[in-house]
Design a protein around this motif. Sequence first.
Motif, PDB file in Angstrom:
ATOM      1  N   UNK A 184       0.812  -1.220   0.000  1.00 23.25           N
ATOM      2  CA  UNK A 184       0.000   0.000   0.000  1.00 23.25           C
ATOM      3  C   UNK A 184       0.842   1.266   0.000  1.00 23.25           C
ATOM      4  N   UNK A 185       2.173   1.111  -0.027  1.00 18.97           N
ATOM      5  CA  UNK A 185       3.065   2.262  -0.050  1.00 18.97           C
ATOM      6  C   UNK A 185       3.182   2.992   1.264  1.00 18.97           C
ATOM      7  N   UNK A 186       2.560   2.498   2.315  1.00 18.79           N
ATOM      8  CA  UNK A 186       2.545   3.221   3.580  1.00 18.79           C
ATOM      9  C   UNK A 186       3.730   2.954   4.479  1.00 18.79           C
ATOM     10  N   UNK A 187       4.531   1.928   4.177  1.00 21.35           N
ATOM     11  CA  UNK A 187       5.688   1.611   5.003  1.00 21.35           C
ATOM     12  C   UNK A 187       6.864   1.207   4.121  1.00 21.35           C
ATOM     13  N   UNK A 188       8.044   1.402   4.665  1.00 19.89           N
ATOM     14  CA  UNK A 188       9.274   0.988   3.989  1.00 19.89           C
ATOM     15  C   UNK A 188      10.139   0.231   4.985  1.00 19.89           C
ATOM     16  N   UNK A 189      10.712  -0.875   4.547  1.00 24.96           N
ATOM     17  CA  UNK A 189      11.611  -1.666   5.386  1.00 24.96           C
ATOM     18  C   UNK A 189      12.956  -1.774   4.689  1.00 24.96           C
ATOM     19  N   UNK A 190      14.020  -1.749   5.474  1.00 22.63           N
ATOM     20  CA  UNK A 190      15.353  -1.924   4.920  1.00 22.63           C
ATOM     21  C   UNK A 190      16.253  -2.523   5.994  1.00 22.63           C
ATOM     22  N   UNK A 191      17.459  -2.904   5.592  1.00 23.07           N
ATOM     23  CA  UNK A 191      18.425  -3.540   6.486  1.00 23.07           C
ATOM     24  C   UNK A 191      19.581  -2.582   6.712  1.00 23.07           C
ATOM     25  N   UNK A 192      20.090  -2.561   7.956  1.00 27.79           N
ATOM     26  CA  UNK A 192      21.205  -1.672   8.293  1.00 27.79           C
ATOM     27  C   UNK A 192      22.141  -2.395   9.258  1.00 27.79           C
ATOM     28  N   UNK A 193      23.403  -1.977   9.235  1.00 31.88           N
ATOM     29  CA  UNK A 193      24.378  -2.496  10.197  1.00 31.88           C
ATOM     30  C   UNK A 193      25.547  -1.524  10.303  1.00 31.88           C
ATOM     31  N   UNK A 194      26.417  -1.778  11.268  1.00 31.36           N
ATOM     32  CA  UNK A 194      27.519  -0.868  11.548  1.00 31.36           C
ATOM     33  C   UNK A 194      28.817  -1.635  11.757  1.00 31.36           C
ATOM     34  N   UNK A 195      29.925  -0.944  11.542  1.00 32.27           N
ATOM     35  CA  UNK A 195      31.233  -1.478  11.916  1.00 32.27           C
ATOM     36  C   UNK A 195      31.261  -1.747  13.422  1.00 32.27           C
ATOM     37  N   UNK A 196      32.020  -2.780  13.863  1.00 25.74           N
ATOM     38  CA  UNK A 196      32.877  -3.660  13.062  1.00 25.74           C
ATOM     39  C   UNK A 196      32.163  -4.886  12.515  1.00 25.74           C
ATOM     40  N   UNK A 197      30.824  -4.932  12.650  1.00 23.88           N
ATOM     41  CA  UNK A 197      30.102  -6.100  12.165  1.00 23.88           C
ATOM     42  C   UNK A 197      30.101  -6.167  10.641  1.00 23.88           C
ATOM     43  N   UNK A 198      30.161  -7.398  10.131  1.00 23.70           N
ATOM     44  CA  UNK A 198      29.856  -7.668   8.739  1.00 23.70           C
ATOM     45  C   UNK A 198      28.398  -8.118   8.682  1.00 23.70           C
ATOM     46  N   UNK A 199      27.769  -8.094   7.523  1.00 21.98           N
ATOM     47  CA  UNK A 199      26.326  -8.390   7.486  1.00 21.98           C
ATOM     48  C   UNK A 199      25.983  -9.818   7.893  1.00 21.98           C
ATOM     49  N   UNK A 200      26.953 -10.754   7.870  1.00 24.85           N
ATOM     50  CA  UNK A 200      26.694 -12.115   8.347  1.00 24.85           C
ATOM     51  C   UNK A 200      26.941 -12.237   9.847  1.00 24.85           C
ATOM     52  N   UNK A 201      27.394 -11.152  10.487  1.00 22.33           N
ATOM     53  CA  UNK A 201      27.540 -11.135  11.945  1.00 22.33           C
ATOM     54  C   UNK A 201      26.255 -10.659  12.609  1.00 22.33           C
ATOM     55  N   UNK A 202      25.783  -9.472  12.219  1.00 22.81           N
ATOM     56  CA  UNK A 202      24.582  -8.928  12.815  1.00 22.81           C
ATOM     57  C   UNK A 202      24.064  -7.737  12.030  1.00 22.81           C
ATOM     58  N   UNK A 203      22.779  -7.737  11.725  1.00 25.37           N
ATOM     59  CA  UNK A 203      22.128  -6.627  11.032  1.00 25.37           C
ATOM     60  C   UNK A 203      20.776  -6.358  11.678  1.00 25.37           C
ATOM     61  N   UNK A 204      20.196  -5.214  11.332  1.00 26.06           N
ATOM     62  CA  UNK A 204      18.894  -4.837  11.877  1.00 26.06           C
ATOM     63  C   UNK A 204      17.910  -4.581  10.741  1.00 26.06           C
ATOM     64  N   UNK A 205      16.660  -4.964  10.955  1.00 20.14           N
ATOM     65  CA  UNK A 205      15.580  -4.606  10.041  1.00 20.14           C
ATOM     66  C   UNK A 205      14.921  -3.346  10.582  1.00 20.14           C
ATOM     67  N   UNK A 206      14.946  -2.291   9.784  1.00 15.58           N
ATOM     68  CA  UNK A 206      14.317  -1.030  10.163  1.00 15.58           C
ATOM     69  C   UNK A 206      13.013  -0.863   9.388  1.00 15.58           C
ATOM     70  N   UNK A 207      12.019  -0.366  10.081  1.00 15.89           N
ATOM     71  CA  UNK A 207      10.701  -0.141   9.487  1.00 15.89           C
ATOM     72  C   UNK A 207      10.299   1.298   9.746  1.00 15.89           C
ATOM     73  N   UNK A 208       9.837   1.986   8.704  1.00 16.03           N
ATOM     74  CA  UNK A 208       9.412   3.379   8.838  1.00 16.03           C
ATOM     75  C   UNK A 208       8.070   3.570   8.151  1.00 16.03           C
ATOM     76  N   UNK A 209       7.305   4.507   8.671  1.00 13.71           N
ATOM     77  CA  UNK A 209       6.088   4.936   7.994  1.00 13.71           C
ATOM     78  C   UNK A 209       6.466   5.901   6.878  1.00 13.71           C
ATOM     79  N   UNK A 210       5.772   5.804   5.758  1.00 16.83           N
ATOM     80  CA  UNK A 210       6.015   6.711   4.640  1.00 16.83           C
ATOM     81  C   UNK A 210       4.903   7.753   4.634  1.00 16.83           C
ATOM     82  N   UNK A 211       5.267   9.023   4.783  1.00 13.86           N
ATOM     83  CA  UNK A 211       4.283  10.100   4.845  1.00 13.86           C
ATOM     84  C   UNK A 211       3.776  10.451   3.448  1.00 13.86           C
ATOM     85  N   UNK A 212       2.751  11.264   3.402  1.00 10.38           N
ATOM     86  CA  UNK A 212       2.187  11.694   2.123  1.00 10.38           C
ATOM     87  C   UNK A 212       3.198  12.469   1.293  1.00 10.38           C
TER      88      UNK A 212
END
Length: 662
Positions: free
Chosen positions: A199-227
């Motif tokens: 419905x276009x109302x939300x966006x999800x993506x993956x994020x992570x930070x040093x020193x982790x590599x993406x196979x060590x640990x990542x986060x799923x972020x979810x945001x509302x998409x405004x008009x």
Amino acid sequence: MVPTSPYGSWPSPIDAALAASLDGRPEYLGTVGDELWWTAPRPTEGGRRALVRRRADGAEEQVLPAPWNVRSRVVEYGGQPWAGLARHDGGPLIVFSHFPDQRLYAYEPDAGGDAAVPRPLTPVAATGGGLRWADPVLHPERDEVWCVLEEFTGPAPTDVRRVVAAVPLDGSAAEDRSAVRELSDGAHRFVTGPRLSPDGGQAAWIAWDHPRMPWDGTEVLLADVTADGLFAAARRVAGGPAESVPQVDWTPDGQLLYLSDRSGWWNVYRPGADGEPVALCPRAEEFGGPLWKIGLSWFRPLENGLVAVIHGRGATSLGILDPESGEVVDAAGPWTEWAPTLAAHGSRVAGVAASPRSAYEIVELDTCTGRTRVIGSAHDDPVDPAYYPEPQIRTFAGPDNREIHAHVYPPHNPDRIAPADELPPFVVWAHGGPTAHAPLVLDLEIAYFTSRGIGVAEVNYGGSTGYGREYRERLHEQWGVVDVEDCAAVAEALASEGTADPARLAIRGGSAGGWTTAASLVTSDVYACGTIIYPILDLLGWATDETHDFESRYLESLVGPLAEVPARYKERSPLAHVERISAPFLLLQGLDDVICPPAQSERFLAAMAGRGVPHAYIAFEGEGHGFRRAGTVIRALEAELSLYAQTFGIERPDVPRLELRE
């Protein structure tokens, strides 16, 4: 009667030019209306990546001629470089990243006139590596493409920031960086492109930070998409510092799905009603893999509520998962490896698959009938398949009786047999990564050697993917130890069982495999010679300022934090122990490599000079990390064969003699 000839001397129709011409595989499948699109390698055209479409009637055509090169440099390894949609008038709109300048371009191939010429959407930046883009998504309601923006802020490879950004399709950002809207807050070092809810109302993506590599640990972020097309109330909904999530996507009815290794294996999950993750098919096998490139996909939700999944001990099967029952029905076919790219249209799923008898090709599964068929980049045997090797899937015992997985390819040629009293030479192949694995597929570079009477053993040493997190983490702070021990254990086992000649063993590898090769020559007397390809040779240099941002902290898990164990960095570096090397070697290096730079190879060669060890160095202009040009692959293969021939006492007048210096 089949003639008898010594191992390694056999004639073969699989020459280096043939192997080079078929190097690479299709990548990044996607649908545009009723059509399937993907990128394809062109090794004889400077190694560029072409964009290919398969029309609804089955006709396959290349849509962007040379010199267009559809490839991103985000995190240097790249990622999904294109997106497309069918416009209301029926013509496709394609947005893609062009490798030489890394700008985003819009392209309407069916428009005719000037509109059929790619037009830039983003500017060229003068700072560092410039502006780079990956994992694009064309917004269905806004005239924008949403994607990952990688922006260099200074001259150092780590002077970089990444955000989710929106680029207008009207071209206003082509000269004006300020026309790009940043959607995420830049709080994370690494991000993937957004996945929009139906419905276009939300966006999800993956994020992570040093020193982790993406196979060590990542986060799923979810945001509302405004008009106004902004992200609001971004929050973490899955993942964490010790939980790897390599993919997230939405089902057609708006349910969020993601991969997680929270159980020790990458499985498919959805958020439960109480906020706790619910595994759709909990199994001790992998439904995902390492996120080396931005935008890889191991699962794809279908319109009928089912989910297409790549799974197995390795990416061995394409299946259809029923989220309600947890059952998986696998597609029939000979394929033993599925690349991490899937596309779906209606009840049909397309993937890229290969087997020990076929190179990577595009396979379609009709989920209604269960039938599979090849629909693109079809494998066509360039020689009689009788010359292909027959792999053996083996498990060996290593130190402490640990399991070591490997694929063993004995010498094989229908036109020759070896003397009864002779054992064959063998080359151990150490894969790159090291968080990766060697797939069980037809590789003409392997066949190049096996058809000449030289065996190959591909080792999925401890640290490899496909066998769960515990196996993957065997390499934790043990790089240069476990990988070296496991490769040697396989080589010694092959020799002790009478499969290989113990006096004619070699080792070779590229990137992390180049490190393992060099480290093996330093610490082991198992091998008579080695081929070291775009390697890491100096841990201290690589941990400071001699590699790109993505892997600049990788060694903290592979070796240990530099501040805590500085002596370990010198102790394990081949550069610090060249006096221990006595076996001949060949060193191959791309001069444009920013991941494993030529400076390390050059220091290594300077330290080896005058030590009396035969060696050769070949550097390739215009090649980066991974050789893509046909001419490069030809010269590299022939030089490698010449090294083995000279070391093992084999006559090979059909390849240029490699000049070995001391």
